[in-house]
Write an enzyme that holds these catalytic residues in place. Structure first.
Site, PDB file in Angstrom:
ATOM      1  N   ASN B  77       8.641   5.258   5.325  1.00 45.90           N
ATOM      2  CA  ASN B  77       7.225   4.237   6.209  1.00 45.90           C
ATOM      3  C   ASN B  77       8.631   3.758   7.128  1.00 45.90           C
ATOM      4  OD1 ASN B  77       5.484   2.329   6.932  1.00 45.90           O
ATOM      5  ND2 ASN B  77       4.828   2.970   5.886  1.00 45.90           N
ATOM      6  N   ASP B  78       7.729   3.917   8.736  1.00 51.72           N
ATOM      7  CA  ASP B  78       8.247   3.752   9.815  1.00 51.72           C
ATOM      8  C   ASP B  78       9.115   2.022  10.068  1.00 51.72           C
ATOM      9  OD1 ASP B  78      10.152   5.832  10.690  1.00 51.72           O
ATOM     10  OD2 ASP B  78       8.311   6.708  11.421  1.00 51.72           O
ATOM     11  N   HIS B 166      -1.812  12.754   3.911  1.00 53.75           N
ATOM     12  CA  HIS B 166      -0.423  12.722   3.073  1.00 53.75           C
ATOM     13  C   HIS B 166      -0.660  11.194   2.122  1.00 53.75           C
ATOM     14  CE1 HIS B 166      -2.298   9.185   6.601  1.00 53.75           C
ATOM     15  NE2 HIS B 166      -1.241   8.948   6.403  1.00 53.75           N
ATOM     16  N   GLN B 168       1.003   7.729   0.364  1.00 51.44           N
ATOM     17  CA  GLN B 168       1.952   6.548   0.581  1.00 51.44           C
ATOM     18  C   GLN B 168       2.636   6.331  -0.769  1.00 51.44           C
ATOM     19  OE1 GLN B 168       2.289   3.547   3.139  1.00 51.44           O
ATOM     20  NE2 GLN B 168      -0.241   4.000   4.265  1.00 51.44           N
ATOM     21  N   HIS B 299      -3.204   7.012 -16.446  1.00 52.49           N
ATOM     22  CA  HIS B 299      -4.971   7.068 -14.916  1.00 52.49           C
ATOM     23  C   HIS B 299      -4.940   7.189 -13.583  1.00 52.49           C
ATOM     24  CE1 HIS B 299      -4.267   3.365 -16.344  1.00 52.49           C
ATOM     25  NE2 HIS B 299      -5.115   2.527 -15.130  1.00 52.49           N
ATOM     26  N   HIS B 301      -7.319   5.667 -10.449  1.00 48.98           N
ATOM     27  CA  HIS B 301      -8.529   5.346 -10.238  1.00 48.98           C
ATOM     28  C   HIS B 301      -8.703   5.946  -9.531  1.00 48.98           C
ATOM     29  CE1 HIS B 301      -8.770   2.169 -12.933  1.00 48.98           C
ATOM     30  NE2 HIS B 301      -6.705   1.815 -12.791  1.00 48.98           N
ATOM     31  N   PHE B 315     -20.757  -2.690   0.964  1.00 47.52           N
ATOM     32  CA  PHE B 315     -20.072  -3.935   1.378  1.00 47.52           C
ATOM     33  C   PHE B 315     -19.797  -4.495   0.299  1.00 47.52           C
ATOM     34  CE2 PHE B 315     -21.697  -2.340   5.334  1.00 47.52           C
ATOM     35  CZ  PHE B 315     -21.236  -2.265   6.658  1.00 47.52           C
ATOM     36  N   GLU B 320     -19.638 -10.921  -3.671  1.00 49.98           N
ATOM     37  CA  GLU B 320     -18.925  -9.921  -4.318  1.00 49.98           C
ATOM     38  C   GLU B 320     -17.349 -10.843  -3.851  1.00 49.98           C
ATOM     39  OE1 GLU B 320     -20.647  -9.094  -2.467  1.00 49.98           O
ATOM     40  OE2 GLU B 320     -21.982  -6.996  -3.754  1.00 49.98           O
TER      41      GLU B 320
HETATM   42  O1  LIG Z   1       0.401   1.091   6.311  1.00 52.66           O
HETATM   43  P1  LIG Z   1      -0.726   1.897   6.762  1.00 52.66           P
HETATM   44  O2  LIG Z   1      -1.412   3.312   6.529  1.00 52.66           O
HETATM   45  O3  LIG Z   1      -0.464   2.059   8.190  1.00 52.66           O
HETATM   46  O4  LIG Z   1      -1.778   0.648   6.672  1.00 52.66           O
HETATM   47  C1  LIG Z   1      -2.403   1.323   5.350  1.00 52.66           C
HETATM   48  O5  LIG Z   1      -2.012   0.791   4.791  1.00 52.66           O
HETATM   49  C2  LIG Z   1      -2.236  -0.352   3.534  1.00 52.66           C
HETATM   50  C3  LIG Z   1      -1.556  -0.475   2.170  1.00 52.66           C
HETATM   51  O6  LIG Z   1      -2.910  -0.040   1.223  1.00 52.66           O
HETATM   52  C4  LIG Z   1      -2.799  -1.352   4.253  1.00 52.66           C
HETATM   53  O7  LIG Z   1      -1.474  -3.060   3.918  1.00 52.66           O
HETATM   54  C5  LIG Z   1      -2.992  -1.486   5.979  1.00 52.66           C
HETATM   55  O8  LIG Z   1      -4.681  -2.579   5.820  1.00 52.66           O
HETATM   56  C6  LIG Z   1      -3.740   0.241   5.992  1.00 52.66           C
HETATM   57  O9  LIG Z   1      -4.264  -0.306   7.478  1.00 52.66           O
HETATM   58  O1  LIG Z   2     -28.057  -9.451   0.469  1.00 53.00           O
HETATM   59  P1  LIG Z   2     -27.772  -8.715   1.615  1.00 53.00           P
HETATM   60  O2  LIG Z   2     -27.160  -9.189   2.210  1.00 53.00           O
HETATM   61  O3  LIG Z   2     -29.317  -7.305   1.586  1.00 53.00           O
HETATM   62  O4  LIG Z   2     -26.548  -7.463   0.956  1.00 53.00           O
HETATM   63  C1  LIG Z   2     -25.296  -8.350   1.668  1.00 53.00           C
HETATM   64  O5  LIG Z   2     -24.789  -9.202   0.442  1.00 53.00           O
HETATM   65  C2  LIG Z   2     -24.729  -8.471  -0.857  1.00 53.00           C
HETATM   66  C3  LIG Z   2     -24.173  -9.745  -1.207  1.00 53.00           C
HETATM   67  O6  LIG Z   2     -22.408  -9.988  -1.224  1.00 53.00           O
HETATM   68  C4  LIG Z   2     -23.623  -7.184  -1.223  1.00 53.00           C
HETATM   69  O7  LIG Z   2     -23.708  -6.936  -2.531  1.00 53.00           O
HETATM   70  C5  LIG Z   2     -23.996  -5.879  -0.176  1.00 53.00           C
HETATM   71  O8  LIG Z   2     -23.868  -4.920  -0.288  1.00 53.00           O
HETATM   72  C6  LIG Z   2     -24.186  -6.851   1.400  1.00 53.00           C
HETATM   73  O9  LIG Z   2     -24.789  -6.083   2.111  1.00 53.00           O
END
Ligand SMILES: O=P(O)(O)O[C@H]1O[C@H](CO)[C@@H](O)[C@H](O)[C@H]1O
Ligand SMILES: O=P(O)(O)O[C@H]1O[C@H](CO)[C@@H](O)[C@H](O)[C@H]1O
Lengths: 351, 351
Positions: B77-78, B166, B168, B299, B301, B315, B320
């Site tokens: 990675n660069d 790709h 990483q 495994h 994910h 979201f 959450e």
């Molecule tokens: O390494 P990349 O592809 O530039 O970056 C991406 O993956 C990374 C590792 O999950 C994250 O930290 C970065 O926020 C995301 O943009």
């Molecule tokens: O309750 P809302 O505003 O419709 O929903 C928003 O907040 C919730 C609680 O953080 C989340 O679960 C939802 O994904 C988000 O869209």
């Protein structure tokens, strides 16, 4: 071997509230960004929109009509994730397939009758009303529910689907993962060191100064030493306070003031209404009101997604989801940037 | 009291790999969505782009020229978040300000010389080459590093800034939070029940069938009982396997096949190249190669962000981030939807 420089040399930092680590790789800010750019936020929100279900006098999805409120306004979420009467799934048959009952209530709280204001642009007295209502809800719902989560999702980027200034309050019959973890960590620290973790932390940060963003006589906002989000902050009282409902009148006024100052810094950073999710953590309630919660200290977490500009956020993805969170600038760099921004809001300065 | 129905009644489910809970509130899918809609993904990626640093024969940011590779291609990675020689921050002075050294390497691995293919559209033999290379890297880097994280961020929505297929591979001198937690949970289960958690889990799911998306003689892909992301899946071998490098030739071929089938279902769900972050977890390596890792089961994910359509994601925000994860459809509903989709990719069907 080179001398360690946190801005140049990646390292791990310990998060004592979550018993986990964060990878700080500040040299990553140098990489160019060719990835996703967000849509600019809606800049011209009308003060009153006849179709917005949160405005005074309007009708909501369930047919209820909002009062012509002139301060805060609280109502039941029309699509609650938690309802008071869900039946129990019953005992489980296998340790890998465990479920349990979840009961609670979800409320929505409007901060102000106008859609075109946000907390930093509201008057201090208006913000005090918000704090008073938070305290009231924690007392009311916390009388029976063990956890009352106050949280605000601000901005479309954070899943907020309504520009009207508002937050949510979800009370549950269980202690959720995050407060349960925080409770465990604060308790262990207290048992070992004889004082509340976050009270000692606030003292240390007030002395060190390098991570302080704004401070007042009663409050301190810092980019925590273990921050994961680029401009994450932690808002702490200087006095030992268990719950938001325990704050004195003076502390509430001072809190309104420091919230306005912190959020003004946020908005000024990229001259945009700064998106974030924030929420309060205080000692648990309901059955826990009887127990000893001296290890707890009230605090608010602010988690803003932006990294590079108003339109480029930090992606917490692959490595973060599967291994550990990684940040691209040091907490000290983030705090310094925020601290040095003007104290006047970019939208009102020059007026 | 009503009879419990997981589709109608919110409840908590236990995640035994993370010792935490998820709130399942499937009735939330009924709420209308007026929030953020993502930009449609770039549909017309050229097979070769002279400006893309990942294409064969092109020059990268650091001036190096890629070979004219015709299968997989691995390079450093660069802009690595982990470098092999970062100095040690030294001992800490206070328990709330702890840091430690982080060392490692970050590699990028191209799956194919063409930019306009993805794993489900690649030939099975080509996917086997990817698996072989993953196994090789785990052996090579795992000889000394305790953790080798293979992960793929797919799609701009998941922070991926280059459409070329790709992934990483980040190796570190420490066990990151997530594998450390998973190690702890799998070990505790093994000590209590005398068999590996995920081996028993795969057996149970293979019998129950309701959460299975695709299966083969050696593999099983399920929406786990405790899934947090709407269409999250867990890919499991049926045999007890510690690491990806332990897979036999047949198991690798079968894996290539099931990966293609799973990812085809994903793409067919909303007829879009499905964004996700995925990664492999296997027994730790380096110094851990000497120890007993019988509690571990290999495994993968898959964490895809989409909820309602190709453009509306889930979201994971306020509640959450501050309390616990909440999902808007049951894992069984998600599995059924995926399972019932055609096995042929929408882009090639009808050809
Ligand atoms: O390494 P990349 O592809 O530039 O970056 C991406 O993956 C990374 C590792 O999950 C994250 O930290 C970065 O926020 C995301 O943009
Ligand atoms: O309750 P809302 O505003 O419709 O929903 C928003 O907040 C919730 C609680 O953080 C989340 O679960 C939802 O994904 C988000 O869209």
């Amino acid at each position: 071997e080179a001398t360690f420089d946190p801005k140049e040399h990646q390292h791990l930092r310990y998060n004592p509230l979550r018993d986990s680590w964060v990878l700080v790789s500040a040299h990553r800010m140098k990489r160019p960004w060719a990835g996703q750019v967000e849509k600019p936020a809606e800049e011209h929100v009308p003060r009153y929109d006849p179709c917005n279900p949160l405005c005074p006098g309007n009708t909501r999805a369930n047919g209820e009509v909002n009062p012509h409120y002139d301060s805060t306004f609280v109502f039941e979420n029309d699509f609650p994730a938690l309802q008071p009467d869900a039946p129990d799934p019953g005992p489980h048959q296998h340790p890998l397939f465990q479920s349990k009952a979840a009961r609670g209530v979800c409320k929505v709280m409007c901060f102000h009758p106008w859609s075109d204001v946000t907390l930093p642009l509201m008057k201090k007295e208006e913000v005090v009303k918000v704090i008073d209502k938070w305290a009231e809800l924690v007392e009311e719902l916390g009388a029976t529910y063990p956890w009352v989560q106050i949280f605000e999702n601000k901005g479309a980027m954070m899943g907020c689907s309504n520009p009207h200034p508002h937050c949510q309050v979800w009370a549950s019959n269980f202690l959720p993962n995050e407060p349960a973890l925080s409770d465990r960590c604060q308790r262990a620290y207290y048992q070992k060191h004889g004082e509340p973790l976050l009270l000692e932390y606030a003292k240390q940060e007030a002395e060190k100064k390098e991570r302080v963003v704004v401070e007042s006589s009663d409050w301190l906002a810092v980019v925590p030493y273990w921050a994961t989000w680029p401009y994450q902050t932690l808002l702490l009282p200087r006095r030992h306070v268990l719950r938001i409902s325990d704050l004195t009148k003076d502390e509430r006024e001072d809190l309104a003031d420091i919230m306005k100052r912190l959020l003004t810094k946020y908005d000024n950073l990229f001259e945009v209404s700064f998106p974030y999710s924030m929420g309060w953590h205080g000692a648990p309630t309901g059955p826990y009101l009887e127990g000893d919660n001296s290890h707890w200290q009230l605090h608010a977490h602010y988690y803003p997604p932006l990294l590079r500009s108003a339109l480029v956020k930090k992606f917490m993805v692959g490595y973060e989801m599967l291994a550990l969170e990684q940040r691209d600038l040091t907490p000290e760099q983030a705090a310094e940037k925020l601290r040095n921004l003007p104290g006047e809001h970019y939208k009102t300065s020059g007026n």
